[in-house]
Design a protein around this motif. Structure first.
Motif, PDB file in Angstrom:
ATOM      1  N   GLU A 105      73.519  57.927 137.986  1.00  0.00           N
ATOM      2  CA  GLU A 105      73.691  57.123 139.247  1.00  0.00           C
ATOM      3  C   GLU A 105      74.547  57.865 140.304  1.00  0.00           C
ATOM      4  N   ARG A 106      74.173  57.833 141.439  1.00  0.00           N
ATOM      5  CA  ARG A 106      74.891  58.475 142.966  1.00  0.00           C
ATOM      6  C   ARG A 106      75.505  57.258 143.504  1.00  0.00           C
ATOM      7  N   THR A 107      76.473  57.613 144.085  1.00  0.00           N
ATOM      8  CA  THR A 107      77.472  56.654 144.924  1.00  0.00           C
ATOM      9  C   THR A 107      77.231  56.670 146.359  1.00  0.00           C
ATOM     10  N   LEU A 108      76.845  55.645 147.129  1.00  0.00           N
ATOM     11  CA  LEU A 108      76.899  55.869 148.622  1.00  0.00           C
ATOM     12  C   LEU A 108      78.215  54.790 148.958  1.00  0.00           C
ATOM     13  N   VAL A 109      78.863  55.654 149.662  1.00  0.00           N
ATOM     14  CA  VAL A 109      80.302  54.933 150.166  1.00  0.00           C
ATOM     15  C   VAL A 109      80.139  54.829 151.724  1.00  0.00           C
ATOM     16  N   VAL A 110      80.257  53.244 151.853  1.00  0.00           N
ATOM     17  CA  VAL A 110      79.619  52.700 153.299  1.00  0.00           C
ATOM     18  C   VAL A 110      80.868  52.249 153.950  1.00  0.00           C
ATOM     19  N   ASP A 111      81.147  52.597 155.081  1.00  0.00           N
ATOM     20  CA  ASP A 111      82.086  52.218 155.824  1.00  0.00           C
ATOM     21  C   ASP A 111      81.574  51.253 157.160  1.00  0.00           C
ATOM     22  N   LEU A 112      81.774  49.918 157.136  1.00  0.00           N
ATOM     23  CA  LEU A 112      81.206  48.944 158.008  1.00  0.00           C
ATOM     24  C   LEU A 112      82.308  48.917 159.115  1.00  0.00           C
ATOM     25  N   GLU A 113      81.915  48.131 160.317  1.00  0.00           N
ATOM     26  CA  GLU A 113      82.492  47.985 161.481  1.00  0.00           C
ATOM     27  C   GLU A 113      83.680  46.898 161.012  1.00  0.00           C
ATOM     28  N   ARG A 114      83.465  45.898 159.995  1.00  0.00           N
ATOM     29  CA  ARG A 114      84.327  45.008 159.841  1.00  0.00           C
ATOM     30  C   ARG A 114      84.186  44.515 158.300  1.00  0.00           C
ATOM     31  N   GLU A 115      85.045  43.719 157.633  1.00  0.00           N
ATOM     32  CA  GLU A 115      84.877  43.265 156.088  1.00  0.00           C
ATOM     33  C   GLU A 115      83.719  42.160 156.278  1.00  0.00           C
ATOM     34  N   LEU A 116      82.787  42.645 155.381  1.00  0.00           N
ATOM     35  CA  LEU A 116      81.736  41.696 155.029  1.00  0.00           C
ATOM     36  C   LEU A 116      81.394  41.454 153.660  1.00  0.00           C
ATOM     37  N   PRO A 117      80.683  40.344 153.499  1.00  0.00           N
ATOM     38  CA  PRO A 117      80.357  40.161 151.995  1.00  0.00           C
ATOM     39  C   PRO A 117      79.540  41.433 151.407  1.00  0.00           C
ATOM     40  N   PRO A 118      79.541  41.386 150.079  1.00  0.00           N
ATOM     41  CA  PRO A 118      79.106  42.705 149.538  1.00  0.00           C
ATOM     42  C   PRO A 118      77.321  42.836 149.945  1.00  0.00           C
ATOM     43  N   PRO A 145      70.250  54.730 141.576  1.00  0.00           N
ATOM     44  CA  PRO A 145      69.516  56.059 140.560  1.00  0.00           C
ATOM     45  C   PRO A 145      69.661  57.326 141.366  1.00  0.00           C
ATOM     46  N   ALA A 146      70.293  58.355 140.491  1.00  0.00           N
ATOM     47  CA  ALA A 146      70.206  59.790 141.013  1.00  0.00           C
ATOM     48  C   ALA A 146      68.976  60.136 141.398  1.00  0.00           C
ATOM     49  N   SER A 147      67.968  59.932 140.694  1.00  0.00           N
ATOM     50  CA  SER A 147      66.498  60.311 140.952  1.00  0.00           C
ATOM     51  C   SER A 147      65.976  59.834 142.117  1.00  0.00           C
ATOM     52  N   VAL A 148      66.838  59.010 142.884  1.00  0.00           N
ATOM     53  CA  VAL A 148      66.162  58.358 144.165  1.00  0.00           C
ATOM     54  C   VAL A 148      66.407  58.840 145.409  1.00  0.00           C
ATOM     55  N   SER A 149      65.784  59.194 146.353  1.00  0.00           N
ATOM     56  CA  SER A 149      66.400  59.648 147.556  1.00  0.00           C
ATOM     57  C   SER A 149      67.242  58.689 148.473  1.00  0.00           C
ATOM     58  N   SER A 189      67.421  48.263 142.423  1.00  0.00           N
ATOM     59  CA  SER A 189      68.023  49.219 141.499  1.00  0.00           C
ATOM     60  C   SER A 189      69.421  49.392 142.250  1.00  0.00           C
ATOM     61  N   VAL A 190      69.721  49.065 143.641  1.00  0.00           N
ATOM     62  CA  VAL A 190      70.797  49.386 144.407  1.00  0.00           C
ATOM     63  C   VAL A 190      71.706  48.135 144.104  1.00  0.00           C
ATOM     64  N   ARG A 191      73.143  48.443 143.798  1.00  0.00           N
ATOM     65  CA  ARG A 191      74.103  47.329 143.555  1.00  0.00           C
ATOM     66  C   ARG A 191      75.423  47.815 143.977  1.00  0.00           C
TER      67      ARG A 191
END
Length: 324
Positions: free
Chosen positions: A245-258, A282-286, A266-268
């Protein structure tokens, strides 16, 4: 010869290890660093040879260069048995070990290169052309008069890569070639290796823990673990086999639920810290469609993608198949 430029058939390397078990007692045991490996590498191919520490990568490279003699099996490079004709083979290969230098410690880079000029009997014109090209593309101009012992690890690595190429080797073995390099230097080295392969059809066998090196340079990857070849194919196929799996690190404007994406189960979300969330996919997914959906549904400030660690990929491969 071209289709089997490098060939290994059932190659093994066994070391006798002795350890103290008492005041006057020592226990002897065999360690199989390489355990029956077979593969072929055609001339001009760039291949990633990867695996965790202690898997047998460096031992394989040392057998391919003739430094070590196989305990069993058959090994040929350009039709030559490396352990029996090491001197003959030396003129056709170049080697870079990330943790060890082939340069003379107390001499400036330029003097090390002059010694190699004589050792390999490189024609003067070709030596000047190769040296000038390496100096320009690897940014070595300001370092030529600096003793090797005064170079940083990254500077020495670039110097070692140049040294390995002065005699126009047909095969280049690279063991952790980008270790200690900053982002800019890594990009220069990768570009240099791509051009070298394209222009001169140099065969490259690359071992590294940096998957970006593999992704940008190699179409084929081989994975070794516990001395055995456990995968040989495309990098995308490796991710599928290892369910990485690859990891997408996301910064939001404010704190939100998951974050939730009902359209893609497949994204969690694996971690949340205030407005920052870590999403595994999944690492095989764009990553592009995922980013587009997030941008449409959530107030994004910034994001980055982290590649899977190769040791984690292999660990998952083993967990999914206990027979390995």
């Amino acid at each position: 010869m071209d289709s089997d430029f490098i060939e290994l058939d059932g190659v093994e390397k066994v070391f006798d290890v002795r350890r103290r078990t008492g005041f006057l007692r020592r226990e002897r045991r065999e360690v199989r660093a390489v355990d029956g490996i077979s593969f072929r590498v055609p001339r001009g191919e760039m291949v990633g040879y990867i695996g965790p520490n202690g898997a047998g990568k460096s031992t394989t490279i040392k057998m391919l260069t003739g430094i070590l003699t196989p305990s069993g099996g058959r090994l040929r490079v350009a039709g030559i048995d490396p352990s029996r004709e090491r001197t003959k083979l030396a003129h056709r290969i170049g080697v870079v070990f990330g943790q060890r230098t082939t340069l003379w410690w107390d001499l400036p880079l330029r003097d090390s290169y002059r010694l190699m000029h004589r050792m390999y009997r490189i024609p003067d014109r070709r030596f000047r052309e190769n040296l000038d090209r390496c100096v320009e593309l690897l940014d070595l101009g300001a370092l030529l008069e600096v003793p090797v012992r005064q170079l940083s690890l990254g500077q020495r690595m670039r110097g070692d890569i140049a040294a390995a190429l002065l005699h126009d080797p047909e095969v280049l073995y690279l063991d952790e070639p980008t270790i200690g390099l900053d982002v800019v230097s890594k990009a220069k080295v990768r570009g240099f290796l791509r051009d070298l392969n394209a222009e001169r059809s140099t065969t490259v066998l690359l071992t590294t823990h940096d998957l970006t090196d593999i992704e940008q340079l190699c179409r084929r990857v081989m994975v070794i673990d516990h001395g055995r070849l456990v995968y040989d194919g495309a990098l995308a196929g490796l991710h599928e086999v290892g369910e990485s799996e690859r990891t997408l690190v996301v910064d939001l404007e404010r704190e939100l639920p998951p974050v939730t994406l009902a359209s893609d189960p497949s994204v969690r979300v694996v971690r949340v810290e205030g407005p920052r969330q870590w999403l595994a996919f999944p690492a095989s997914v764009s990553a592009a469609p995922l980013v587009a959906r997030l941008a449409a549904d959530y107030p994004l400030v910034d994001l980055s993608v982290r590649e899977p660690d190769i040791e984690a990929v292999i660990a998952k491969m083993y967990a999914s198949d206990p027979a390995l």
